[in-house]
Scaffold this active site. Structure first.
Site, short mmCIF file in Angstrom:
data_model
loop_
_atom_site.label_atom_id
_atom_site.label_comp_id
_atom_site.label_asym_id
_atom_site.label_seq_id
_atom_site.Cartn_x
_atom_site.Cartn_y
_atom_site.Cartn_z
CB ALA A 16 -0.92 0.00 1.23
CG ASN A 17 5.01 1.06 0.93
OD1 ASN A 17 5.01 0.54 -0.18
ND2 ASN A 17 5.85 0.68 1.89
CB THR A 18 5.27 2.13 -3.63
OG1 THR A 18 5.91 2.73 -4.76
CG2 THR A 18 5.22 0.63 -3.83
N GLY A 21 -0.83 0.43 -5.32
CA GLY A 21 -1.31 0.25 -3.95
C GLY A 21 -1.49 1.56 -3.23
CB SER A 143 -0.51 -8.59 -15.21
OG SER A 143 0.09 -8.14 -16.41
CE1 TYR A 170 4.39 -8.76 -12.41
CE2 TYR A 170 3.80 -8.84 -14.74
CZ TYR A 170 3.63 -8.32 -13.47
OH TYR A 170 2.67 -7.34 -13.26
#
Length: 284
Positions: A16-18, A21, A143, A170
């Site tokens: 959530a910090n970047t 998010g 994705s 990925y």
């Protein structure tokens, strides 16, 4: 996207910090949700919390330490949240990495172990609280790159990253996110817990930070912003229009669409679930 108030709604969001998010968190806070920010760095997360509180003084936010690449950390995070005895109406499985090579602490391929397996365990551990808070929602940030994955090599998931750019790995992790969303919808359909998998679009975020320069520059210069990329997550987390949907895959526009043929393979989803339960050593 429905702009109704989210006061009284409790949301846990990973990463959530970047990037996506952070953009998702900022919007949910603006609309009044009580937020739990599950991230690796306390300092970076506190900086985001302070910024949100300056812009939205009434915001209610709490940091939860979480390293998705360490299943012990996942268990500690779930235990810390459950000890709060708070409801959980929405879980946003957002955190992820790309372009990084290696293994997780428990020896899984890095992208698979972080993007998928850590979230698999976290979701399982939080299910009793989601169920008790029903109707509840789980949003899996996937994705469109999953379309490139043509098979799951079970052995490769237990070995270090093989490709130089780690993009094939990925793609595998994002396919697994969608398979998990579909299988959880089948298994939990009677519990009042709905799952949604989303494509945020190709977003210029910190997820690409380990891609070598200048390749990273060439990749990201035409990508969309994290704020635009947060749309599909916010739509599935909050909109009344999808409240009765379950197990579907959503494009950047917020409209549901068919995922890849492999992502619709119910047998593959079941096998992945069973192997994942074995790999995490239990979900209780």
């Amino acid at each position: 996207m429905n702009e109704s108030s989210l006061v009284g709604r409790h949301v846990l969001i990973t990463g959530a910090n970047t990037g996506i998010g952070r953009a998702t968190t900022e919007e949910l806070a603006r609309r009044g949700a009580r937020l739990y920010l599950a991230c690796r760095s306390k300092d970076k997360t506190q900086s985001v919390i302070d910024t949100i509180r300056r812009n939205t003084p009434e915001a209610q936010l709490r940091f939860l330490p979480l390293d998705l690449g360490d299943l012990d950390s996942v268990r500690r995070c779930a235990s810390e949240f459950l000890a709060l005895d708070a409801p959980l109406h929405v879980l946003v499985n957002n955190a992820g990495l790309a372009g990084q090579r290696g293994t997780t602490k428990q020896g899984f391929e890095l992208a698979f172990g972080t993007n998928y397996l850590g979230h698999f365990l976290l979701t399982q551990l939080l299910l009793p609280r989601l169920r008790a808070s029903a109707p509840a929602r789980i949003v899996h940030v996937a994705s469109d790159s999953h379309f490139e994955c043509k098979a799951l090599d079970w052995d490769a998931l237990r070995r270090p990253t093989r490709t130089f750019m780690a993009m094939k790995e990925y793609e595998v992790s994002k396919l697994c996110n969608i398979l998990f969303g579909a299988e959880s919808a089948r298994r939990w359909r009677e519990l009042g817990v709905h799952s949604y998998s989303v494509d945020p679009g190709t977003v210029a975020s910190d997820i690409w930070r380990k891609i070598p320069w200048p390749v990273r520059y060439l990749m990201t210069r035409k990508m969309i912003s994290p704020r635009d990329g947060a749309f599909s997550s916010l739509h599935c987390a909050t909109s009344k229009d999808v409240a009765e949907h379950n197990g579907r895959y959503y494009a950047l526009s917020g409209r549901d669409r068919a995922p890849s043929v492999l992502a619709q393979d119910a047998t593959l989803a079941r096998i992945l679930w069973e192997k994942s339960e074995e790999w995490v050593g239990g979900t209780r």
